[in-house]
Structures are given as C-alpha cells and as structure tokens.
Design an enzyme around this catalytic site. Structure first.
Site, short mmCIF file in Angstrom:
data_model
loop_
_atom_site.label_atom_id
_atom_site.label_comp_id
_atom_site.label_asym_id
_atom_site.label_seq_id
_atom_site.Cartn_x
_atom_site.Cartn_y
_atom_site.Cartn_z
CG ASP A 55 11.67 -48.06 37.06
OD1 ASP A 55 12.13 -49.20 37.21
OD2 ASP A 55 11.06 -47.44 37.96
CG ASP A 97 14.06 -50.51 39.77
OD1 ASP A 97 13.73 -51.69 39.93
OD2 ASP A 97 13.51 -49.58 40.34
CG ASP A 147 8.30 -49.55 37.87
OD1 ASP A 147 8.49 -50.60 37.22
OD2 ASP A 147 8.81 -49.34 38.98
NE ARG A 175 9.27 -57.52 39.62
CZ ARG A 175 9.74 -56.68 40.53
NH1 ARG A 175 9.99 -55.42 40.18
NH2 ARG A 175 9.95 -57.08 41.76
#
Length: 444
Positions: free
Chosen positions: A224, A263, A267, A322
């Site tokens: 990420d 990815d 996060d 997301r």
C-alpha cells in the site's frame, strides 16, 4: 437535475464557500506545538513543517494530540531529494522529533523491477510452470520458480518500504513533491504527520499466482502507499493518492485474470488508533482504504476498542471500492465528496462490528449508478448515515440501500456520536470546497 448540471451548480454555489474554506479551514485548523512570543508564533505558523493538528480535529486530536516533529531542533530538520536520503533521514536520531522535507518526486523503484529479481527467476518460465492447463486449480503453486519469485519479492520488500519513527513530520516542499514506488510504514509508533505529498501507488513487481483463489484463480499483490499498523496519533493531510502512470487499465492479463500489481492506497490496521485523514485526494484506484484487515478471532482481539479514525474533506474520485471498508472501528466520515464513474462498486463497506458514522457528505453519481450502491453490507453492523446528498438531493442512504437491496438490510444507529469535529460544512457546499482545496500542493 443530471449529474453534470448538479456538479456545475454545486461548484457555482460553493465558490465563495471554497474561498472562505481556504482561509478559515485550511489555515486556522492548525495549531502550534511550540510556545513563545506572538511574533515567534506567527513566524512558526508560516512554516508548514512546524504546523500541528488542531484541537478537536478528529480522532488524532484526542488525548495527547498529534504534533509530529514540530519540536525538532535545527539539526533534526532534513531536506531530501532521493529515496536513499529519505530513508537515512528517517533512521537518524531514533524517535527524537524530526521534520523531513521532501523536495521533488523521490522514487523507490528508479532502477526498475529487474533490479530486485533473484538470479534465475524467469517470468516466462513461471507462466509456463503454473499454467492452469498444466498445474490445475486444486493446489497452491510450489517449486523452483515460485521460490525464486518469493525471493525476488523479498528483495523488493526490503528496498521499497520506509519505516517512520515516532514524533516525525514528513512534508512535501511546494506543489510538486511526491513519493512513488514506495510503501510508507507507520508501524507501532506514536505521533506522526504526513502532509503535502503525491503518492503514486507502488507496483508489486512479483505478484503471486494463486490457483485456489476463487473458481479460476487470481493474482495477489502486496504494498500500500501508506500503512498505519498498530500506530497512534497519525495525521494524514493534503496528500494525493493515485495509480499514476500505471492504472489498472494498463495492466496485462495472464491465465485469463488481470495481472494485479496494486493493493491499497491506505490501510489502517492491527490496533491502530486516533487517526485523522483530512483534505486528501484518493483517485483512480480499486481497493482504496481498509480499516481493520480481517474478521478472524486473533484480529478481533487486537482491533476491538481501537481503529478510531476520522475522514473529513477528502475527495474520493474514480474509485471502485473501500472508501473505506470498515471492521471494528469507530469511524467518522463527514464532509467528503465522492465522485463515481462506471467502474464504481461502493463507497462504505460495513464490516464486522464496525461503528461507522457517515454524515454531511456529497456524492456525485453518473447515470446508471444508483444511490443504493453507496453502502455495501459485509456483516451485520448498525451505522449512522444522516444529512448526505446525492446529486444535490438529500438522501437517506440506509433507506435507499434497503429498498434497492432488501437481501442485505442495514440497521440504523452506530451507537456513538462524534464530537471531535472542527467546522462542519453544509453538504451542498462540499463539492466546491473539497474539489478546490483537497490534495497535495494546496496547504497554507
């Protein structure tokens, strides 16, 4: 009113509000970590590296607040122009307060993917060895080329991750500072500020083929742009996160599946807590923000009572999903602008034991995308979703979702009320304010 007219109308109505926000929100929502005379304070306030998070500005302001490296001595202020200089500055002086100024764009993968490859690794050989026509779909891949792929991936992992210590401010200089090909690791530390940087999502040079992932297998990637892992008091402000020169549409296909090399963009996982993400742009990406990364019992034991995150005045545009997907955390999402396109799947993912409050946001959806898609139910978890506007119309997101997708009925009432907010703008003004002020190169 159609999407184009609504967006233009909202922007016109909000022009004055945007200019006011540039002064009232973008600048005065900052406080100083140092004390002194009024003249000293005024001088410091003009130095972005010394600016800190305002009291009451989201979860990162709770408790001790977030001051980053604002108290750094002159010797702990570093200006960097290369990846090597950046990692050296992070490693210097332990957790003593430090300010790292990034000038220009620094690239962790400037030498290309081949520079990480282990001797003997051959991607054409990999494709031949694990072709489903040869290997099948019943067992995970193994053997020489998979071992060499894993060794190559380990080389990249070592080279492209940068670990941020406590009491650090990382800030871009001017309007064109950025980091590409890298993963910023804010792991098990406290008190970090990251501002004014354009992040280009790192490419995983060595994705793994997993024939057992789904009915027809899948390519799985790592990395990420930024990971907040077990860390506390983190402020991410006025950054831009994109796939840059390598959008998913440019990626090849092997074995009938996209060779996925991305990815997430951000996060927040493993018991991380007290995070504020404000005035950022998240653009043109698939799996964007994950808050809480697993439903497992082990993860639940770490995450319950944590993952307190505020998202405000961010622009989410051209994303698939997301924004964020939430497990466990008390997440406050307000005054964000979500702009969808034909690739859109959902914005808010309602996951295990999540306690999401989504209020005063604006959504711009194209023809053919309905408001019922904004929420996605993964697990039973009540949420609060009030005073949100879709294409200029106030919309009850829960009611619309339940009417359109009755098999995934959502319950109202997150069970808590956010109090850590500064100025809350009317959702009608949000597109004009956020679109003008969010992203790298736009701090005061």
């Amino acid at each position: 009113m159609n999407t184009q007219k609504w967006h233009a109308h909202a922007t016109e109505l909000s022009a004055t509000a945007a200019r006011r926000a540039a002064v009232l929100i973008g600048c005065t929502a900052l406080v100083l970590a140092v004390t002194g005379t009024t003249a000293q304070a005024q001088a410091q306030s003009r130095e972005p590296g010394r600016q800190t998070l305002a009291a009451g500005d989201g979860w990162a302001s709770d408790g001790t607040g977030t001051t980053g490296g604002s108290a750094a001595k002159a010797a702990q202020v570093h200006t960097v122009t290369t990846w090597a200089e950046f990692r050296a500055a992070l490693a210097a002086d332990g957790s003593a307060p430090k300010i790292i100024k990034v000038k220009g764009t620094i690239d962790a993968n400037a030498d290309g993917c081949d520079s990480f490859a282990a001797p003997g690794y051959d991607f054409d050989r990999y494709l031949a060895d694990y072709d489903p026509a040869v290997w099948g779909y019943d067992q995970v891949v193994s053997g020489e080329q998979e071992d060499l792929r894993a060794a190559s991936a380990a080389n990249q992992d070592t080279a492209m991750k940068a670990y941020v210590p406590s009491n650090t401010t990382i800030i871009g200089v001017g309007r064109d500072a950025g980091i590409k090909g890298a993963s910023l690791q804010i792991k098990d530390v406290d008190n970090v500020i990251v501002r004014n940087l354009a992040f280009e999502s790192p490419l995983d040079c060595f994705p793994q083929w997993d024939p057992t992932d789904g009915d027809t297998g899948n390519w799985n990637s790592e990395y990420d742009s930024a990971v907040v892992y077990g860390a506390t008091h983190v402020w991410l402000d006025h950054n831009t996160f994109t796939d840059g020169d390598h959008p998913d549409s440019s990626l090849p296909t092997y074995y009938g599946r996209i060779y996925e090399q991305h990815d997430g963009e951000l996060d927040i996982v493993k018991g991380a807590d007290y995070v504020t993400a404000s005035w950022n742009v998240f653009a043109d990406h698939d799996k964007t923000i994950l808050i809480g990364n697993s439903d497992s019992a082990a993860t639940a034991a770490v995450d319950r009572g944590h993952l307190k995150v505020t998202l405000h005045h961010n622009l989410f545009t051209g994303l698939v999903e997301r924004a964020p997907r939430v497990r466990f955390g008390q997440v406050d999402s307000y005054n964000n602008h979500f702009v969808a396109d034909a690739t859109y799947a959902y914005s808010f993912g309602i996951g295990m034991e999540s306690q999401l409050v989504a209020e005063h946001n604006a959504f711009t959806l194209p023809d053919g995308v309905t408001a019922g898609k904004i929420l996605k139910k993964w697990k039973e978890a009540p949420l609060t979703a009030a005073d949100n506007y879709v294409n200029g119309v106030r919309t009850d997101l829960i009611a619309v979702h339940n009417a359109e997708i009755p098999a995934e009925t959502l319950q109202s009432g997150a069970g808590w009320t956010p109090v850590l907010r500064t100025k809350v703008d009317t959702p009608r003004a949000v597109p004009g304010i956020v679109d003008h002020r969010a992203g790298a190169g736009k701090i005061c």
